[in-house]
Design an enzyme around this catalytic site. Structure first.
Site: not given
Length: 491
Positions: A14, A39, A45, A47, A78, A145, A325, A334, A428
């Protein structure tokens, strides 16, 4: 006891596993043995298709060409996230990756905007916000910018990185893990596979997803639960055919009865999902609400994911480091899942490249910093919920009245009282992001710095209107997102 690591085993493929393996292979160039064990029991996941601008830095550091990446992953650009119905029904706002001019000077642009009582959104003062609303996109330049991110297929991204990592010397081992052998000190000695093979290592990176095979199952590291503040615990995901010629250069998040729905445009399809709280809405009803929102023919049956928001108490225990995860999860509002993978990788690389054996102090610094990062992002996500005016369902009544983490309550008090965008360590999201949410949720300070009034009202109004007109005129000349994407892809 101080340790050096010469054999590193990554558990799980992943995005988390292959991002980690690629970064390690790029940095150490064969000086350390790197093996990834994938494995069948550890599903992908796949998504998480919307990202944060930091992904561009990761791609740059491992030497990925942007056009090649976009082609391999059906990626699009984006500029931020458009939030529908979060403040109240019929209202929306935009979280930009740009800026609103001077945030901290005595002539703060947002304060002048608020002082003038302008009817237009603050986003009209921000180039990428206006670009997004008009469906346009150009790469940043000296004249414009801003930051940008991507939408992409996470499964295809993992496959792209797998090929790159193997080319750079990562050993790829496929097999089902049936036993985790432990060392005398409590760490992991080896992985036993179902076909009898034994994979030994000095350091094990747990990228096994929600299962948390090593840190959670084997080492039984406790989980710090955030569900009191972030009660969503499930998500239905469903891709559908892309409708229309144009592709919006932003993610959409629409608040619903018991959660919220995402819409993520790729080149070849549109990703849809419904993140919900089973405390406030039935699982089947959440599925029905997702299907009712699809804007194209579904390409697969809706897939249900279950989770708990929060993180493991420690991220690095003995010789096991958890990334992705397996270390924790903050709902995808977000688009921070891949960002947190990248953050974990950056901390790991910083530790491994010190040039000396690591000791317990190094692990403690790693764990403290990672935990604070989760807490800071947690507070930012809660901000979207706690400022709502909605009282039309049980979920919205709950989040509008719940007790907040002390760190967030303090920030809100400073903002309401004095207009201060307080920042902690391990943030963050920067002050611009916090301002975008405050402004979008119509949440303004109760007092205004008197120095703002030292600029004559007429001059301030003229400057604000002149700036918004100049931005609008500049954006109008830009190509549509689809046109820029075609040019980059060489189509």
């Amino acid at each position: 006891m101080a340790q050096k690591y010469e054999r590193i085993v990554v558990v799980g493929g992943g995005s988390a596993g292959w991002m980690t393996a690629t970064a390690l292979a790029t940095e150490f160039k064969g000086r350390i043995g790197i093996e990834l064990v994938e494995s069948e029991d550890i599903g992908i996941i796949g998504v998480g298709e919307a990202t944060f601008p930091s992904i561009r830095e990761y791609n740059r550091l491992v030497g990925i060409d942007e056009a090649e990446f976009l082609r391999a992953t059906n990626g699009t650009y984006k500029l931020g996230i458009r939030f529908h119905d979060w403040l109240e029904l019929g209202r929306d706002y935009f979280h930009t990756f740009g800026h609103f001019g001077n945030l901290f000077g005595s002539q703060t642009l947002w304060a002048q905007h608020r002082r003038m009582g302008l009817a237009e959104p603050l986003g009209q003062q921000c180039v990428p916000t206006v670009m997004a609303m008009q469906g346009r996109f150009v790469l940043p330049s000296e004249q414009a910018q801003f930051k940008y991110a991507y939408h992409f297929d996470a499964v295809q991204y993992a496959a792209f990185l797998r090929q790159l990592a193997i080319q750079r010397g990562v050993r790829h081992t496929q097999g089902r893990i049936v036993e985790v052998a432990r060392r005398a000190d409590g760490g992991v000695a080896a992985l036993q596979l179902d076909d009898g093979r034994r994979v030994e290592g000095d350091l094990f990176i747990d990228c096994s997803g929600f299962r948390s095979l090593l840190l959670g199952d084997a080492l039984q590291e406790p989980f710090v639960d955030f569900s009191h503040w972030l009660p969503v615990d499930g998500a239905w995901a469903c891709p559908c055919e892309r409708s229309g010629e144009e592709i919006k250069p932003y993610t959409e998040a629409t608040a619903l009865e018991g959660g919220w729905a995402w819409r993520i445009p790729l080149q070849n399809r549109t990703g849809h999902g419904h993140v919900f709280s089973s405390r406030f809405i039935d699982v089947d009803r959440a599925r029905e609400q997702l299907l009712a929102r699809l804007d194209g023919k579904p390409l697969a049956e809706p897939r249900l994911l279950r989770f708990t928001t929060g993180h493991r108490q420690r991220f690095w225990v003995h010789n096991v480091v958890s990334i992705g995860l397996s270390s924790g999860f903050l709902e995808p509002l977000e688009s921070t899942s891949i960002y947190l993978i990248q953050d974990g990788i950056a901390r790991l690389m910083a530790a491994l490249t010190t040039g000396r054996p690591l000791d317990e102090n190094d692990l403690a610094l790693f764990n403290d910093g990672a935990a604070r990062r989760f807490a800071r992002i947690r507070d930012f996500i809660i901000l979207h919920y706690c400022l709502t005016r909605r009282r039309d369902s049980e979920l919205w009544r709950h989040v509008a009245t719940m007790e907040l983490p002390e760190t967030l309550a303090f920030r809100l008090a400073l903002w309401r009282g004095y207009g201060v965008l307080h920042e902690y360590d391990e943030e963050g999201f920067d002050a611009t992001s916090w301002l975008a949410i405050h402004a979008g949720m119509d949440h303004w300070p109760e007092r205004q710095d008197p120095v703002i009034a030292e600029i004559p009202a007429e001059r301030a109004l003229q400057a604000l209107k002149g700036r918004s007109k100049a931005i609008a005129a500049s954006v109008e000349r830009m190509p549509l997102h689809r046109s820029t994407l075609r040019q980059v892809l060489g189509q």
